[in-house]
Design an enzyme around this catalytic site. Structure first.
Site, mmCIF file in Angstrom:
data_model
loop_
_atom_site.group_PDB
_atom_site.id
_atom_site.type_symbol
_atom_site.label_atom_id
_atom_site.label_comp_id
_atom_site.label_asym_id
_atom_site.label_seq_id
_atom_site.Cartn_x
_atom_site.Cartn_y
_atom_site.Cartn_z
ATOM 1 N N LYS A 4 -2.266 8.777 1.644
ATOM 2 C CA LYS A 4 -1.202 9.062 0.675
ATOM 3 C C LYS A 4 -1.689 9.860 -0.538
ATOM 4 O O LYS A 4 -0.928 10.619 -1.120
ATOM 5 C CB LYS A 4 -0.529 7.764 0.226
ATOM 6 C CG LYS A 4 0.266 7.084 1.330
ATOM 7 C CD LYS A 4 0.971 5.824 0.831
ATOM 8 C CE LYS A 4 1.737 5.153 1.964
ATOM 9 N NZ LYS A 4 2.497 3.983 1.480
ATOM 10 N N ASP A 62 8.820 5.509 -0.815
ATOM 11 C CA ASP A 62 8.632 4.060 -0.984
ATOM 12 C C ASP A 62 9.350 3.567 -2.237
ATOM 13 O O ASP A 62 9.925 2.471 -2.246
ATOM 14 C CB ASP A 62 7.141 3.718 -1.101
ATOM 15 C CG ASP A 62 6.412 3.776 0.230
ATOM 16 O OD1 ASP A 62 7.066 3.554 1.268
ATOM 17 O OD2 ASP A 62 5.200 4.044 0.228
#
Length: 275
Positions: free
Chosen positions: A68, A105
């Site tokens: 990420k 997210d």
């Protein structure tokens, strides 16, 4: 002949990922017969080579640990949401060849809470201090009016969480993990720790708890989530987060404005039950 559109989830380890199940369910429901979604075991060292070789058939990538942050230098543009937590879980490959990074997210967590009627809270607690904890803080920056207490294992982690709070505009207080049961007095508790970490806290759940968002989905329910439900509290799990963030990924990658949440959730539940 229709053009093939490709997407995939990358990470290491990746075999457990539910993303293919969710995205393929969306494609089936939307009638996107020329779309495929796969998974690839890719670590940080292999990532630049993989991304560099993507051709025009590729529409997007989902990224999980440990990629990420590693993907950011490979992108042409990063959303403010992703930049705020230095974490990209979604790459959209645009028609002009540019690569756009986003983080679903954070809005996914907000959407999951909103679905359960939680739009605003006066305070909150976070268990843990990893990458998911920073995303939780970014979500709380939008819905929490007061302080957030993070329960962590070391002073280094405590400093890190206070630093994220400063960056995100959240009043973060830190407390020692040994006092983690005190978190349960908060109206919203977000557990971001690995499997098994909170099991010993299950016995400390109070009689009328607020809301628990436990980001794990396998095994489910966790001991903490089960005890929370038994005491009448509201519980959200990792599948809630996974489905809501995947809905946003499908919408960004395909350009279809409303991804089929119910079909994606049903597919995820069926896969977990079979597992």
């Amino acid at each position: 002949m229709s053009t093939q559109h490709r997407a995939a989830v990358l990470g290491s380890p990746i075999a457990h990922s539910l993303s293919p199940v969710l995205h393929r369910a969306a494609y089936a429901e939307l009638g996107l017969d020329d779309w495929s979604y796969d998974r690839f075991e890719i670590d940080e060292a292999a990532l630049p080579g993989f991304v560099g070789e993507l051709d025009g058939s590729w529409a997007g990538l989902s990224l999980t640990m440990p990629l990420k942050r590693a993907v950011i230098p490979l992108l042409d543009e990063v959303s403010g949401t992703a930049a705020a937590v230095e974490a990209v879980n979604t790459v959209v490959l645009r028609e002009d060849g540019s690569r756009f990074g986003d983080n679903t997210d954070i809005p996914g967590m907000i959407a999951a809470l909103s679905e359960r009627g939680i739009e605003k809270v006066e305070s909150a607690a976070i268990l843990g201090a990893g990458a998911t904890a920073s995303s939780a803080l970014a979500a709380l920056a939008r819905i929490c009016a007061g302080p957030v207490t993070a329960y962590v294992r070391s002073e280094a982690r405590a400093r890190e969480m206070r630093g994220w709070g400063d960056r995100l505009g959240v009043d973060v207080r830190t407390a020692d993990w040994d006092d983690a049961a005190e978190a349960f007095a908060a109206p919203l508790v977000i557990a971001t720790t690995p499997a098994g970490t909170t099991d010993t806290l299950a016995a400390a759940v109070p009689d009328r708890p607020g809301t628990l968002f436990d980001v794990l989905y396998d095994p489910w329910p966790t001991a903490l989530a089960a005890a929370w439900s038994d005491h009448g509290g509201k519980v959200l799990g990792g599948l809630d987060l996974l489905v809501h963030q995947a809905v946003l990924q499908v919408e960004q990658m395909t350009g279809v404005p409303r991804a089929p949440l119910a079909a994606m959730r049903a597919a995820g539940e069926a896969a977990l039950a079979a597992h």
